[in-house]
Motif scaffolding. Structure first.
Motif, PDB file in Angstrom:
ATOM      1  N   VAL A 143      26.843  -0.763  -7.991  1.00 20.26           N
ATOM      2  CA  VAL A 143      28.040  -0.251  -8.396  1.00 20.26           C
ATOM      3  C   VAL A 143      28.096  -0.805  -9.736  1.00 20.26           C
ATOM      4  N   LEU A 144      28.145  -2.040 -10.046  1.00 16.53           N
ATOM      5  CA  LEU A 144      28.245  -2.729 -11.480  1.00 16.53           C
ATOM      6  C   LEU A 144      27.224  -2.070 -12.391  1.00 16.53           C
ATOM      7  N   ASP A 145      25.894  -1.812 -11.726  1.00 18.61           N
ATOM      8  CA  ASP A 145      25.236  -1.333 -12.746  1.00 18.61           C
ATOM      9  C   ASP A 145      25.377  -0.040 -13.261  1.00 18.61           C
ATOM     10  N   GLU A 146      25.620   0.872 -12.051  1.00 21.89           N
ATOM     11  CA  GLU A 146      26.063   2.234 -12.288  1.00 21.89           C
ATOM     12  C   GLU A 146      27.170   2.089 -13.426  1.00 21.89           C
ATOM     13  N   LEU A 147      28.326   1.548 -13.213  1.00 17.86           N
ATOM     14  CA  LEU A 147      29.477   1.330 -14.023  1.00 17.86           C
ATOM     15  C   LEU A 147      29.038   1.339 -15.659  1.00 17.86           C
ATOM     16  N   ARG A 148      28.185   0.187 -15.773  1.00 15.10           N
ATOM     17  CA  ARG A 148      27.678  -0.215 -16.829  1.00 15.10           C
ATOM     18  C   ARG A 148      26.887   0.931 -17.736  1.00 15.10           C
ATOM     19  N   GLY A 197      29.058   2.991 -20.400  1.00 18.15           N
ATOM     20  CA  GLY A 197      28.522   2.246 -21.495  1.00 18.15           C
ATOM     21  C   GLY A 197      28.965   0.876 -21.884  1.00 18.15           C
ATOM     22  N   LEU A 198      29.691  -0.016 -20.684  1.00 15.70           N
ATOM     23  CA  LEU A 198      30.111  -1.230 -20.789  1.00 15.70           C
ATOM     24  C   LEU A 198      29.182  -2.323 -21.037  1.00 15.70           C
ATOM     25  N   THR A 199      29.678  -3.641 -21.791  1.00 19.73           N
ATOM     26  CA  THR A 199      28.806  -4.560 -21.958  1.00 19.73           C
ATOM     27  C   THR A 199      29.400  -5.341 -20.709  1.00 19.73           C
ATOM     28  N   LEU A 200      28.290  -5.777 -19.920  1.00 21.31           N
ATOM     29  CA  LEU A 200      28.566  -6.785 -18.748  1.00 21.31           C
ATOM     30  C   LEU A 200      27.993  -7.729 -18.835  1.00 21.31           C
ATOM     31  N   VAL A 201      29.044  -8.823 -18.530  1.00 18.82           N
ATOM     32  CA  VAL A 201      28.710 -10.444 -18.377  1.00 18.82           C
ATOM     33  C   VAL A 201      28.655 -10.681 -16.893  1.00 18.82           C
ATOM     34  N   ALA A 245      19.913 -11.553  -7.018  1.00 24.04           N
ATOM     35  CA  ALA A 245      20.966 -10.349  -7.212  1.00 24.04           C
ATOM     36  C   ALA A 245      21.381 -10.103  -8.748  1.00 24.04           C
ATOM     37  N   ALA A 246      21.573 -11.091  -9.256  1.00 21.03           N
ATOM     38  CA  ALA A 246      21.758 -10.671 -10.778  1.00 21.03           C
ATOM     39  C   ALA A 246      20.570 -10.113 -11.629  1.00 21.03           C
ATOM     40  N   PHE A 247      19.393 -10.725 -11.127  1.00 17.65           N
ATOM     41  CA  PHE A 247      18.254 -10.341 -11.750  1.00 17.65           C
ATOM     42  C   PHE A 247      17.964  -8.716 -11.804  1.00 17.65           C
ATOM     43  N   SER A 248      18.469  -8.226 -10.603  1.00 17.28           N
ATOM     44  CA  SER A 248      18.386  -6.859 -10.384  1.00 17.28           C
ATOM     45  C   SER A 248      19.036  -5.753 -11.408  1.00 17.28           C
ATOM     46  N   ILE A 249      19.834  -6.286 -12.171  1.00 20.61           N
ATOM     47  CA  ILE A 249      20.738  -5.557 -13.051  1.00 20.61           C
ATOM     48  C   ILE A 249      20.731  -6.155 -14.495  1.00 20.61           C
ATOM     49  N   VAL A 250      20.321  -6.980 -14.655  1.00 21.97           N
ATOM     50  CA  VAL A 250      20.616  -7.817 -16.123  1.00 21.97           C
ATOM     51  C   VAL A 250      19.275  -7.883 -16.996  1.00 21.97           C
ATOM     52  N   GLU A 251      19.574  -7.652 -18.165  1.00 22.24           N
ATOM     53  CA  GLU A 251      18.363  -7.870 -19.189  1.00 22.24           C
ATOM     54  C   GLU A 251      18.217  -9.294 -19.585  1.00 22.24           C
ATOM     55  N   ARG A 252      19.020 -10.029 -19.676  1.00 19.31           N
ATOM     56  CA  ARG A 252      18.953 -11.535 -20.288  1.00 19.31           C
ATOM     57  C   ARG A 252      19.767 -12.198 -19.464  1.00 19.31           C
ATOM     58  N   VAL A 253      19.470 -13.492 -19.526  1.00 20.67           N
ATOM     59  CA  VAL A 253      19.903 -14.544 -18.772  1.00 20.67           C
ATOM     60  C   VAL A 253      20.224 -15.829 -19.563  1.00 20.67           C
ATOM     61  N   TYR A 254      21.401 -16.500 -18.963  1.00 21.56           N
ATOM     62  CA  TYR A 254      21.597 -17.919 -19.443  1.00 21.56           C
ATOM     63  C   TYR A 254      21.819 -18.782 -18.467  1.00 21.56           C
ATOM     64  N   VAL A 255      21.170 -19.614 -18.284  1.00 25.42           N
ATOM     65  CA  VAL A 255      21.328 -20.700 -17.041  1.00 25.42           C
ATOM     66  C   VAL A 255      22.073 -21.825 -17.596  1.00 25.42           C
ATOM     67  N   MET A 256      23.059 -22.417 -16.955  1.00 26.60           N
ATOM     68  CA  MET A 256      24.021 -23.568 -17.241  1.00 26.60           C
ATOM     69  C   MET A 256      23.871 -24.538 -16.186  1.00 26.60           C
ATOM     70  N   GLU A 257      23.963 -25.850 -17.017  1.00 21.99           N
ATOM     71  CA  GLU A 257      24.142 -27.019 -16.070  1.00 21.99           C
ATOM     72  C   GLU A 257      25.098 -28.093 -17.078  1.00 21.99           C
ATOM     73  N   GLN A 258      25.859 -28.663 -16.281  1.00 17.54           N
ATOM     74  CA  GLN A 258      27.009 -29.770 -16.877  1.00 17.54           C
ATOM     75  C   GLN A 258      27.379 -29.275 -18.299  1.00 17.54           C
ATOM     76  N   GLY A 259      27.785 -28.300 -18.375  1.00 12.72           N
ATOM     77  CA  GLY A 259      28.535 -27.595 -19.451  1.00 12.72           C
ATOM     78  C   GLY A 259      27.534 -27.229 -20.678  1.00 12.72           C
ATOM     79  N   ARG A 260      26.273 -27.133 -20.407  1.00  7.52           N
ATOM     80  CA  ARG A 260      25.502 -26.940 -21.489  1.00  7.52           C
ATOM     81  C   ARG A 260      24.436 -25.550 -20.968  1.00  7.52           C
ATOM     82  N   VAL A 261      23.935 -24.743 -21.951  1.00  2.00           N
ATOM     83  CA  VAL A 261      23.002 -23.860 -21.762  1.00  2.00           C
ATOM     84  C   VAL A 261      21.734 -24.550 -21.938  1.00  2.00           C
TER      85      VAL A 261
END
Length: 261
Positions: free
Chosen positions: A183-188, A192-196, A204-220
């Protein structure tokens, strides 16, 4: 234009707890990105900062900036951020549990004309037939998946340009998680939404996003395409729940190398 840029953002809680330590990220118009990482990584703090909600949590921006659709939004209250086109769906499914589904939708649509409210509500009921079936029931009696669909409907009634969704799969079965992501992918794509998308469920996220940021301890600690993240053994093993070759001792050794920070 529907884009958000975060540059070297530092956030502190209660004046002493540094939760974000210079985070930078961007999401361009119509793009879908994911913020991934374990509990306590700073993902929800970043969402609160982008949505103008830090004061409610006794937090504030210490340094850096947030730019939404070309306007700096570091210290804007949540209502002003919403006027810039950003809507955030927070974790925990914060619906009005004692109001009916219809009343929840009406509350989200308070700024719309009656005609526009009806148009979008009809669309919501078409997209989410189960929500239509339960439209006269209290929100607190809906299942987790139904509450998530209701929240998406409420978000649509704000007519967002940028949609930030925090942990939409939390507590859902794999089947419902797949449905929510679809549903999120369809809505975007349809709107024409920008989705974060903020998630612990990386696959699950990999199935609908183009780019990824991984965070740990307050940093990317990683930035790249979804394909690059999946191909990176270190990212998959130590941050996204993959198998750890060598067991716990190997994981400890890896942590000590501090390859990310």
């Amino acid at each position: 234009m529907a884009e958000i840029n975060v540059e070297n953002l530092k956030v502190v809680y209660r004046g002493v707890i540094l939760a974000l330590q210079g985070v930078s990220m961007r999401a361009g118009t119509g793009e879908a990105i994911a913020l991934l990482g374990p509990n306590g990584a700073g993902k929800s703090t970043l969402v609160r900062a982008m949505a103008g909600l830090l004061p409610q949590y006794d937090g504030r921006v210490l340094d850096g900036k947030i730019v939404i659709n070309g306007q700096e939004a570091n210290h804007l209250p949540a209502l002003k951020v919403a006027e810039l086109g950003l809507t955030a769906i927070l974790e925990g499914r914060p619906i009005f549990r004692y109001l009916t589904v219809t009343e929840n939708l009406r509350a989200a649509a308070h700024k719309l004309s009656p005609q526009r409210q009806k148009e979008i509500t009809d669309e919501i009921f078409t997209r989410f037939p189960r929500i239509y079936e339960r439209r006269f029931e209290q929100g607190g009696y809906l299942s987790g998946g139904e509450q998530q669909m209701l929240l998406l409907g409420m978000a649509l009634l704000t007519e967002p340009k940028i949609l930030v969704v925090d942990e939409p799969s939390l507590g859902l079965s794999p089947k419902l998680t797949e449905e929510v992501m679809r549903v999120l992918d369809e809505l975007r794509r349809d709107k024409g939404l920008t989705l974060v998308l903020v998630e612990q469920n990386a696959r699950a996220a990999f199935s609908i996003v183009e780019r990824v940021y991984v965070m740990e301890q307050g940093r990317v600690v990683f930035e790249g395409t979804a394909q690059e993240a999946q191909a990176d053994a270190d990212v998959m093993e130590f941050y996204l729940g993959g198998a750890v070759a060598g067991g716990f001792s190997e994981a400890k050794r890896y942590r000590r190398r501090k390859r990310w920070v």
